[in-house]
Scaffold this motif. Structure first.
Motif, PDB file in Angstrom:
ATOM      1  N   LEU A 172       0.812  -1.214   0.000  1.00 23.76           N
ATOM      2  CA  LEU A 172       0.000   0.000   0.000  1.00 23.76           C
ATOM      3  C   LEU A 172       0.846   1.265   0.000  1.00 23.76           C
ATOM      4  O   LEU A 172       0.408   2.324  -0.453  1.00 23.76           O
ATOM      5  CB  LEU A 172      -0.939  -0.004   1.213  1.00 23.76           C
ATOM      6  CG  LEU A 172      -2.044  -1.072   1.186  1.00 23.76           C
ATOM      7  CD1 LEU A 172      -2.878  -0.986   2.457  1.00 23.76           C
ATOM      8  CD2 LEU A 172      -2.930  -0.921  -0.047  1.00 23.76           C
ATOM      9  N   ASN A 173       2.099   1.154   0.507  1.00 26.28           N
ATOM     10  CA  ASN A 173       2.993   2.314   0.501  1.00 26.28           C
ATOM     11  C   ASN A 173       3.726   2.484  -0.819  1.00 26.28           C
ATOM     12  O   ASN A 173       4.588   3.357  -0.954  1.00 26.28           O
ATOM     13  CB  ASN A 173       3.993   2.224   1.656  1.00 26.28           C
ATOM     14  CG  ASN A 173       4.896   0.993   1.552  1.00 26.28           C
ATOM     15  OD1 ASN A 173       4.874   0.277   0.551  1.00 26.28           O
ATOM     16  ND2 ASN A 173       5.671   0.734   2.594  1.00 26.28           N
ATOM     17  N   GLY A 174       3.425   1.642  -1.818  1.00 31.17           N
ATOM     18  CA  GLY A 174       4.036   1.757  -3.130  1.00 31.17           C
ATOM     19  C   GLY A 174       5.279   0.922  -3.337  1.00 31.17           C
ATOM     20  O   GLY A 174       5.801   0.846  -4.448  1.00 31.17           O
ATOM     21  N   GLU A 175       5.761   0.248  -2.294  1.00 29.25           N
ATOM     22  CA  GLU A 175       6.961  -0.586  -2.426  1.00 29.25           C
ATOM     23  C   GLU A 175       6.614  -1.881  -3.153  1.00 29.25           C
ATOM     24  O   GLU A 175       5.605  -2.529  -2.850  1.00 29.25           O
ATOM     25  CB  GLU A 175       7.540  -0.912  -1.046  1.00 29.25           C
ATOM     26  CG  GLU A 175       8.771  -1.803  -1.098  1.00 29.25           C
ATOM     27  CD  GLU A 175       9.226  -2.236   0.291  1.00 29.25           C
ATOM     28  OE1 GLU A 175      10.203  -3.001   0.377  1.00 29.25           O
ATOM     29  OE2 GLU A 175       8.590  -1.831   1.284  1.00 29.25           O
ATOM     30  N   LYS A 176       7.454  -2.264  -4.116  1.00 29.37           N
ATOM     31  CA  LYS A 176       7.213  -3.505  -4.842  1.00 29.37           C
ATOM     32  C   LYS A 176       7.619  -4.702  -3.995  1.00 29.37           C
ATOM     33  O   LYS A 176       8.642  -4.687  -3.320  1.00 29.37           O
ATOM     34  CB  LYS A 176       7.988  -3.519  -6.167  1.00 29.37           C
ATOM     35  CG  LYS A 176       7.635  -4.717  -7.051  1.00 29.37           C
ATOM     36  CD  LYS A 176       8.260  -4.639  -8.424  1.00 29.37           C
ATOM     37  CE  LYS A 176       7.820  -5.809  -9.286  1.00 29.37           C
ATOM     38  NZ  LYS A 176       8.398  -5.776 -10.646  1.00 29.37           N
ATOM     39  N   ASN A 177       6.788  -5.724  -4.043  1.00 31.59           N
ATOM     40  CA  ASN A 177       7.047  -6.945  -3.282  1.00 31.59           C
ATOM     41  C   ASN A 177       8.024  -7.828  -4.062  1.00 31.59           C
ATOM     42  O   ASN A 177       7.634  -8.568  -4.958  1.00 31.59           O
ATOM     43  CB  ASN A 177       5.738  -7.692  -3.017  1.00 31.59           C
ATOM     44  CG  ASN A 177       5.926  -8.858  -2.068  1.00 31.59           C
ATOM     45  OD1 ASN A 177       7.035  -9.294  -1.818  1.00 31.59           O
ATOM     46  ND2 ASN A 177       4.821  -9.372  -1.548  1.00 31.59           N
ATOM     47  N   LYS A 178       9.292  -7.747  -3.708  1.00 27.75           N
ATOM     48  CA  LYS A 178      10.335  -8.508  -4.395  1.00 27.75           C
ATOM     49  C   LYS A 178      10.829  -9.692  -3.579  1.00 27.75           C
ATOM     50  O   LYS A 178      11.907 -10.227  -3.838  1.00 27.75           O
ATOM     51  CB  LYS A 178      11.528  -7.604  -4.727  1.00 27.75           C
ATOM     52  CG  LYS A 178      11.206  -6.466  -5.684  1.00 27.75           C
ATOM     53  CD  LYS A 178      12.448  -5.638  -5.949  1.00 27.75           C
ATOM     54  CE  LYS A 178      12.157  -4.500  -6.919  1.00 27.75           C
ATOM     55  NZ  LYS A 178      13.369  -3.671  -7.179  1.00 27.75           N
ATOM     56  N   MET A 179      10.078 -10.107  -2.594  1.00 29.36           N
ATOM     57  CA  MET A 179      10.593 -11.134  -1.687  1.00 29.36           C
ATOM     58  C   MET A 179      10.769 -12.478  -2.404  1.00 29.36           C
ATOM     59  O   MET A 179       9.977 -12.864  -3.259  1.00 29.36           O
ATOM     60  CB  MET A 179       9.684 -11.291  -0.475  1.00 29.36           C
ATOM     61  CG  MET A 179       8.297 -11.833  -0.749  1.00 29.36           C
ATOM     62  SD  MET A 179       7.315 -11.842   0.762  1.00 29.36           S
ATOM     63  CE  MET A 179       5.846 -12.687   0.185  1.00 29.36           C
ATOM     64  N   ASN A 180      11.842 -13.130  -2.035  1.00 25.93           N
ATOM     65  CA  ASN A 180      12.102 -14.486  -2.510  1.00 25.93           C
ATOM     66  C   ASN A 180      12.206 -15.400  -1.303  1.00 25.93           C
ATOM     67  O   ASN A 180      12.030 -14.970  -0.159  1.00 25.93           O
ATOM     68  CB  ASN A 180      13.357 -14.541  -3.381  1.00 25.93           C
ATOM     69  CG  ASN A 180      14.599 -14.145  -2.612  1.00 25.93           C
ATOM     70  OD1 ASN A 180      14.520 -13.474  -1.581  1.00 25.93           O
ATOM     71  ND2 ASN A 180      15.759 -14.540  -3.101  1.00 25.93           N
ATOM     72  N   THR A 181      12.492 -16.666  -1.533  1.00 31.71           N
ATOM     73  CA  THR A 181      12.444 -17.635  -0.444  1.00 31.71           C
ATOM     74  C   THR A 181      13.795 -18.287  -0.197  1.00 31.71           C
ATOM     75  O   THR A 181      14.606 -18.470  -1.120  1.00 31.71           O
ATOM     76  CB  THR A 181      11.398 -18.725  -0.731  1.00 31.71           C
ATOM     77  OG1 THR A 181      11.304 -19.606   0.384  1.00 31.71           O
ATOM     78  CG2 THR A 181      11.768 -19.518  -1.969  1.00 31.71           C
ATOM     79  N   PHE A 182      14.025 -18.612   1.082  1.00 33.33           N
ATOM     80  CA  PHE A 182      15.196 -19.383   1.493  1.00 33.33           C
ATOM     81  C   PHE A 182      14.703 -20.528   2.374  1.00 33.33           C
ATOM     82  O   PHE A 182      14.005 -20.300   3.363  1.00 33.33           O
ATOM     83  CB  PHE A 182      16.188 -18.508   2.267  1.00 33.33           C
ATOM     84  CG  PHE A 182      17.360 -19.279   2.813  1.00 33.33           C
ATOM     85  CD1 PHE A 182      18.339 -19.762   1.964  1.00 33.33           C
ATOM     86  CD2 PHE A 182      17.473 -19.527   4.172  1.00 33.33           C
ATOM     87  CE1 PHE A 182      19.422 -20.480   2.459  1.00 33.33           C
ATOM     88  CE2 PHE A 182      18.552 -20.227   4.677  1.00 33.33           C
ATOM     89  CZ  PHE A 182      19.528 -20.709   3.818  1.00 33.33           C
ATOM     90  N   ASN A 183      15.051 -21.755   1.987  1.00 29.87           N
ATOM     91  CA  ASN A 183      14.596 -22.939   2.714  1.00 29.87           C
ATOM     92  C   ASN A 183      15.809 -23.741   3.187  1.00 29.87           C
ATOM     93  O   ASN A 183      16.759 -23.946   2.414  1.00 29.87           O
ATOM     94  CB  ASN A 183      13.733 -23.841   1.824  1.00 29.87           C
ATOM     95  CG  ASN A 183      12.596 -23.092   1.160  1.00 29.87           C
ATOM     96  OD1 ASN A 183      12.196 -22.033   1.621  1.00 29.87           O
ATOM     97  ND2 ASN A 183      12.081 -23.636   0.074  1.00 29.87           N
ATOM     98  N   VAL A 184      15.762 -24.230   4.413  1.00 34.54           N
ATOM     99  CA  VAL A 184      16.853 -25.041   4.943  1.00 34.54           C
ATOM    100  C   VAL A 184      16.262 -26.175   5.777  1.00 34.54           C
ATOM    101  O   VAL A 184      15.241 -25.996   6.453  1.00 34.54           O
ATOM    102  CB  VAL A 184      17.822 -24.185   5.783  1.00 34.54           C
ATOM    103  CG1 VAL A 184      17.135 -23.594   6.997  1.00 34.54           C
ATOM    104  CG2 VAL A 184      19.057 -24.992   6.202  1.00 34.54           C
ATOM    105  N   GLY A 185      16.876 -27.359   5.665  1.00 33.48           N
ATOM    106  CA  GLY A 185      16.353 -28.501   6.416  1.00 33.48           C
ATOM    107  C   GLY A 185      17.171 -29.748   6.183  1.00 33.48           C
ATOM    108  O   GLY A 185      18.396 -29.677   6.017  1.00 33.48           O
TER     109      GLY A 185
END
Length: 230
Positions: free
Chosen positions: A211-224
């Protein structure tokens, strides 16, 4: 009659004696293939989005088949390609809402906000390819391994669920999600126990803005942990 009884007794005794004397012969498969089925369990985390925080444990599960193809005579180096299925769950403070025109908006719960469940579940069809090094032999399945790979994933289904107070909302088929994911991973260990880590190179969302105009660029990190069969 006594003659026949003596002959039968002789062959029974001889057969039993011969069985005790013949050593067991173990067949060695010099063209063996290793680690063709796999299963892993991971802890998942979104990153690269300011203000995002995980609220609960975010689990992941993956199962699949890899065709092992050794490239040297001792079969300690190989490449492998295959097919798999993965389910990744993320519990955090990112709120997804939609209006009557099916337009999504994204925001964060305030720090003092109260909710019971805020979960995004993603199911993928995986196409992994690996470069493999191991200390295996035809005689034992206990060996060291380092497998590095690249994985293409296609989104099969998505589900977002929000529970707050006495309300429950469920959204599916989010058009803002990337249909394809690309990432690198590493699996290393000995025998049964192998550490597994995956880093996504593609943003999870392709066209999502806060809503603040920031683009959602999140990616994922998985460990196990990853386990191999056969």
């Amino acid at each position: 009659m006594k003659f026949y009884f003596s002959v039968v007794t002789f062959f029974v005794f001889f057969g039993a004696f011969a069985q005790d004397e013949i050593p067991e012969i173990k067949v060695v498969d010099s063209l063996y293939r290793e680690d063709q089925f796999y299963i892993n369990f991971t802890f998942n985390k979104f990153q690269n989005l300011i203000g995002l925080s995980q609220s609960k444990f975010s689990p992941g599960f993956c199962i699949g088949f890899l065709r092992d193809m050794p490239v040297n005579k001792s079969r300690t180096f190989a490449i492998a390609a295959g097919l798999g299925y993965s389910l990744n769950v993320y519990s955090d403070n990112l709120v997804i809402s939609t209006n009557e025109n099916s337009i999504n908006s994204y925001s964060f719960f305030p720090s003092d906000g109260r909710y019971y469940k805020n979960k995004l579940s993603l199911q993928y069809l995986d196409l992994p390819i690996e470069i493999r090094w191991r200390t295996s032999t035809p005689y034992t399945h206990k060996f060291w391994r380092i497998y590095s790979g690249f994985k293409i994933s296609y989104l099969l289904a998505d589900r977002y669920k929000l529970e707050i107070d006495d309300q429950s909302m469920v959204y599916r088929s989010n058009v803002d999600l990337n249909k394809f994911q690309y990432g690198c991973y590493l699996a290393t260990g000995r025998n049964t126990w192998n550490i597994y880590a995956y880093y996504g190179l593609t943003p999870v969302f392709k066209s999502a803005y806060l809503l603040n105009g920031e683009k959602n660029k999140m990616n994922t990190f998985n460990v196990g942990l990853q386990f191999y069969i056969l």
